[in-house]
Scaffold this motif. Structure first.
Motif, PDB file in Angstrom:
ATOM      1  N   ASP A  92     -63.857 -22.828 -21.606  1.00 56.64           N
ATOM      2  CA  ASP A  92     -63.306 -22.058 -21.549  1.00 56.64           C
ATOM      3  C   ASP A  92     -62.835 -22.483 -19.559  1.00 56.64           C
ATOM      4  O   ASP A  92     -63.907 -22.841 -19.280  1.00 56.64           O
ATOM      5  CB  ASP A  92     -63.433 -20.882 -21.507  1.00 56.64           C
ATOM      6  CG  ASP A  92     -64.775 -20.068 -20.921  1.00 56.64           C
ATOM      7  OD1 ASP A  92     -64.805 -19.682 -19.752  1.00 56.64           O
ATOM      8  OD2 ASP A  92     -65.760 -19.712 -22.126  1.00 56.64           O
ATOM      9  N   ALA A  93     -61.988 -21.873 -19.182  1.00 59.59           N
ATOM     10  CA  ALA A  93     -61.621 -22.538 -18.027  1.00 59.59           C
ATOM     11  C   ALA A  93     -62.662 -22.012 -17.131  1.00 59.59           C
ATOM     12  O   ALA A  93     -63.448 -22.431 -16.049  1.00 59.59           O
ATOM     13  CB  ALA A  93     -60.113 -21.876 -16.969  1.00 59.59           C
ATOM     14  N   GLY A  94     -63.266 -20.942 -16.750  1.00 64.75           N
ATOM     15  CA  GLY A  94     -64.983 -20.350 -16.402  1.00 64.75           C
ATOM     16  C   GLY A  94     -65.204 -20.632 -16.509  1.00 64.75           C
ATOM     17  O   GLY A  94     -66.422 -21.573 -15.199  1.00 64.75           O
ATOM     18  N   ALA A  95     -66.469 -21.596 -17.686  1.00 66.45           N
ATOM     19  CA  ALA A  95     -67.335 -22.697 -18.183  1.00 66.45           C
ATOM     20  C   ALA A  95     -66.124 -24.002 -16.756  1.00 66.45           C
ATOM     21  O   ALA A  95     -67.330 -24.172 -17.035  1.00 66.45           O
ATOM     22  CB  ALA A  95     -67.746 -22.494 -19.648  1.00 66.45           C
TER      23      ALA A  95
ATOM     24  N   ALA B 227     -64.730 -24.089 -15.068  1.00 65.27           N
ATOM     25  CA  ALA B 227     -65.133 -24.494 -13.399  1.00 65.27           C
ATOM     26  C   ALA B 227     -66.238 -24.399 -13.105  1.00 65.27           C
ATOM     27  O   ALA B 227     -66.766 -25.313 -12.381  1.00 65.27           O
ATOM     28  CB  ALA B 227     -64.316 -23.476 -12.590  1.00 65.27           C
ATOM     29  N   GLU B 228     -67.151 -23.897 -13.602  1.00 62.19           N
ATOM     30  CA  GLU B 228     -68.533 -23.829 -13.325  1.00 62.19           C
ATOM     31  C   GLU B 228     -69.323 -25.316 -13.068  1.00 62.19           C
ATOM     32  O   GLU B 228     -70.501 -25.828 -12.896  1.00 62.19           O
ATOM     33  CB  GLU B 228     -70.163 -22.591 -13.774  1.00 62.19           C
ATOM     34  CG  GLU B 228     -69.433 -21.643 -13.663  1.00 62.19           C
ATOM     35  CD  GLU B 228     -69.867 -21.560 -11.990  1.00 62.19           C
ATOM     36  OE1 GLU B 228     -70.929 -21.705 -11.640  1.00 62.19           O
ATOM     37  OE2 GLU B 228     -68.857 -21.243 -11.224  1.00 62.19           O
TER      38      GLU B 228
ATOM     39  N   VAL C 256     -57.675 -22.951 -12.895  1.00 65.05           N
ATOM     40  CA  VAL C 256     -58.513 -21.982 -12.466  1.00 65.05           C
ATOM     41  C   VAL C 256     -59.963 -23.137 -12.023  1.00 65.05           C
ATOM     42  O   VAL C 256     -60.863 -22.707 -11.303  1.00 65.05           O
ATOM     43  CB  VAL C 256     -59.834 -21.402 -13.633  1.00 65.05           C
ATOM     44  CG1 VAL C 256     -61.216 -20.765 -13.297  1.00 65.05           C
ATOM     45  CG2 VAL C 256     -58.479 -20.219 -14.346  1.00 65.05           C
TER      46      VAL C 256
ATOM     47  N   HIS D  12     -55.805 -22.929 -17.471  1.00 66.54           N
ATOM     48  CA  HIS D  12     -56.728 -24.013 -17.208  1.00 66.54           C
ATOM     49  C   HIS D  12     -56.978 -24.635 -16.425  1.00 66.54           C
ATOM     50  O   HIS D  12     -58.653 -24.682 -15.345  1.00 66.54           O
ATOM     51  CB  HIS D  12     -57.181 -24.847 -18.701  1.00 66.54           C
ATOM     52  CG  HIS D  12     -58.739 -25.568 -18.831  1.00 66.54           C
ATOM     53  ND1 HIS D  12     -59.635 -24.868 -19.438  1.00 66.54           N
ATOM     54  CD2 HIS D  12     -59.162 -27.133 -17.608  1.00 66.54           C
ATOM     55  CE1 HIS D  12     -60.717 -25.418 -19.056  1.00 66.54           C
ATOM     56  NE2 HIS D  12     -60.144 -26.584 -19.155  1.00 66.54           N
TER      57      HIS D  12
ATOM     58  N   ALA E 250     -61.371 -23.572  -8.350  1.00 59.44           N
ATOM     59  CA  ALA E 250     -62.483 -23.501  -7.368  1.00 59.44           C
ATOM     60  C   ALA E 250     -62.676 -25.087  -7.145  1.00 59.44           C
ATOM     61  O   ALA E 250     -63.300 -24.588  -6.001  1.00 59.44           O
ATOM     62  CB  ALA E 250     -63.657 -22.942  -8.644  1.00 59.44           C
TER      63      ALA E 250
END
Length: 257
Positions: A139-142, A144-145, A186, A183, A190
């Motif tokens: 997913d996009a948040g993961a 980005a991390e 995001v 995706h 970041a």
């Protein structure tokens, strides 16, 4: 967005004759392209090492800036087969692609090697085109991390200077379609925030690669600083269409939303 960066890596697809033909056609396009001539669109061409001299001659007098697809992590010395950043700088090469997924997968380049190559380029005033991206779809948040961790790893202790970060999710390279726009946005936001918060990375940019093609830049608008093109740009007319899109985005940014 003050400028859009459009990079093209030719990998090892072209022989020298085919590359010369491509260089000539692209040189004609950029000489006449108003966005490139005005400095609104930055064009980076990355051929093979054997094609560099041909590219330098053909693109002389144009705004095209040249890069290479790899650079040594070492300073000049007894390193057979290596091309150092010092020699690149002496030769007028201003960009070096570092850490592409193919180099990592096919040639075993580790994070330590990519970090050393990034630092070597910066020491000699060569701008790294630093390729990062998650290997598996997340997913996009993961994602980005994951990419932020890669960015921090590769820039820790590196000399000051501009970096072109090429966000290339590995699962999208060579795929029928690029990663979804939401995706990409995001992740690139970041990465941009991290670079903007680092005072020694002034002028750094974030571009997207991975099955990039026409229309994507407009859909991403100000969430990205440009695109990193592959086989799509083997057709000079297709490259011209992306340059047109980039220039339009600068001239009419509100219309992109």
């Amino acid at each position: 967005m003050a400028r859009v960066t459009v990079g093209v890596s030719l990998k090892a697809y072209f022989g020298r004759r085919a590359a010369r033909i491509w260089f000539c056609r692209v040189a004609e396009i950029v000489r006449e392209h108003p966005g490139v001539r005005a400095g609104d669109v930055e064009v980076i061409v990355i051929p093979s090492y054997l094609q560099i001299e041909d590219a330098l001659g053909t693109f002389s007098g144009t705004a095209v800036r040249l890069g290479v697809q790899d650079v040594s992590a070492h300073e000049p010395g007894a390193y057979t087969g290596e091309i150092t950043a010092a020699e690149l700088a002496e030769s007028g090469i201003r960009f070096a692609e570092v850490g592409h997924a193919e180099r990592r997968r096919q040639f075993g380049e580790t994070d330590e090697v990519v970090t050393a190559k990034t630092a070597a380029a910066l020491r000699h005033g060569v701008t790294p085109v630093l390729c990062i991206g998650e290997a598996e779809r997340q997913d996009a948040g993961a994602a980005a991390e994951t990419t932020l961790a890669q960015l921090r790893t590769h820039l820790v202790g590196a000399p000051a200077g501009r970096v072109v970060v090429a966000y290339e999710p590995v699962w999208a390279i060579g795929a029928p379609e690029p990663a979804p726009v939401a995706h990409i946005a995001v992740v690139t936001r970041a990465l941009r925030a991290a670079l903007e918060g680092d005072p020694v990375r002034s002028g750094s940019t974030v571009i997207y690669g991975g099955s990039a093609g026409p229309g994507l830049l407009t859909r991403l608008a100000d969430d990205v600083d440009g695109l990193f093109l592959g086989r799509f740009a083997h057709d000079p007319d297709a490259l011209a269409s992306v340059l047109d899109e980039a220039a339009a985005l600068i001239a009419h940014p509100a219309e992109a939303r």
